[in-house]
Design a protein around this motif. Structure first.
Motif, PDB file in Angstrom:
ATOM      1  N   PHE A 113       0.922  -1.469  -0.346  1.00 20.90           N
ATOM      2  CA  PHE A 113      -0.401   0.227  -0.318  1.00 20.90           C
ATOM      3  C   PHE A 113       0.835   1.137   0.044  1.00 20.90           C
ATOM      4  N   THR A 114       2.037   1.330  -0.667  1.00 21.42           N
ATOM      5  CA  THR A 114       3.057   2.862  -1.054  1.00 21.42           C
ATOM      6  C   THR A 114       1.182   3.516  -1.479  1.00 21.42           C
ATOM      7  N   PRO A 115       1.498   4.513   0.167  1.00 25.42           N
ATOM      8  CA  PRO A 115       0.399   5.535  -0.413  1.00 25.42           C
ATOM      9  C   PRO A 115       0.983   6.261  -1.511  1.00 25.42           C
ATOM     10  N   LEU A 116       0.085   6.906  -2.034  1.00 28.41           N
ATOM     11  CA  LEU A 116      -0.474   8.150  -2.702  1.00 28.41           C
ATOM     12  C   LEU A 116      -0.271   9.764  -2.336  1.00 28.41           C
ATOM     13  N   PRO A 117       0.175  10.483  -2.540  1.00 23.00           N
ATOM     14  CA  PRO A 117      -0.353  11.949  -1.688  1.00 23.00           C
ATOM     15  C   PRO A 117      -1.166  12.544  -1.683  1.00 23.00           C
ATOM     16  N   SER A 118      -1.911  12.131  -3.088  1.00 23.85           N
ATOM     17  CA  SER A 118      -2.729  12.857  -3.518  1.00 23.85           C
ATOM     18  C   SER A 118      -3.977  12.157  -4.860  1.00 23.85           C
ATOM     19  N   ILE A 119      -4.894  12.300  -4.549  1.00 28.19           N
ATOM     20  CA  ILE A 119      -5.747  11.796  -6.271  1.00 28.19           C
ATOM     21  C   ILE A 119      -5.380  11.991  -7.175  1.00 28.19           C
ATOM     22  N   PRO A 120      -5.213  11.166  -7.944  1.00 37.37           N
ATOM     23  CA  PRO A 120      -4.839  11.211  -9.022  1.00 37.37           C
ATOM     24  C   PRO A 120      -5.197  11.294 -10.133  1.00 37.37           C
ATOM     25  N   ARG A 121      -4.876  12.211 -10.920  1.00 38.17           N
ATOM     26  CA  ARG A 121      -5.957  13.367 -12.054  1.00 38.17           C
ATOM     27  C   ARG A 121      -5.416  12.630 -13.149  1.00 38.17           C
ATOM     28  N   VAL A 122      -6.643  12.283 -14.006  1.00 42.79           N
ATOM     29  CA  VAL A 122      -7.045  11.620 -15.339  1.00 42.79           C
ATOM     30  C   VAL A 122      -7.259  12.386 -16.354  1.00 42.79           C
ATOM     31  N   ARG A 123      -5.651  12.184 -17.117  1.00 44.52           N
ATOM     32  CA  ARG A 123      -6.411  13.330 -18.651  1.00 44.52           C
ATOM     33  C   ARG A 123      -7.461  12.614 -20.078  1.00 44.52           C
TER      34      ARG A 123
END
Length: 123
Positions: A113-123
């Motif tokens: 579960f390596t955390p992401l710092p924020s919700i990724p944006r989908v382009r």
């Protein structure tokens, strides 16, 4: 009436003080809040069960509003991650909280579960 297929998610459970679900771009985002412990982990679990019930689920568990998280919460994450992988999907956590980072490292779950710092944006 037609039976549900694996491609369609069941209705998410009603929001509660500890979890709510929303769809954002290609992700199902389950937002947790407050204290996730033995008494409240089931509220999060029901949202994650619904989010991982589809074929190839892509679930983000947003822990940025969590004030406390213990092994009960970790157990819920592990079960949901296993369900997502069984269905060809993935589950990721979002947090920048150093306490949760320490918990993931101490429990040996950092690589899972390596955390992401924020919700990724989908382009």
């Amino acid at each position: 009436m037609t039976p549900e297929s694996d491609d369609h998610a069941p209705e998410p459970p009603a929001a509660n003080p500890y979890a709510r679900t929303r769809v954002l771009d290609a992700f199902t985002v389950v937002e947790a809040a407050g204290e996730i412990d033995l008494a409240t982990a089931d509220f999060l679990a029901e949202h994650l069960a619904a989010a991982t019930a589809t074929a190839r689920p892509d679930v983000l568990v947003d822990l940025r509003r969590v004030e406390f998280f213990d092994c009960s919460g970790l157990r819920v994450l592990c079960r949901a991650d296993s369900r997502a992988k069984e269905r060809g999907g993935r589950l990721r956590v979002v947090t920048d909280d150093p306490r949760l980072h320490r918990l993931l490292r101490a429990s040996g779950l950092w690589a899972r579960f390596t955390p992401l710092p924020s919700i990724p944006r989908v382009r």
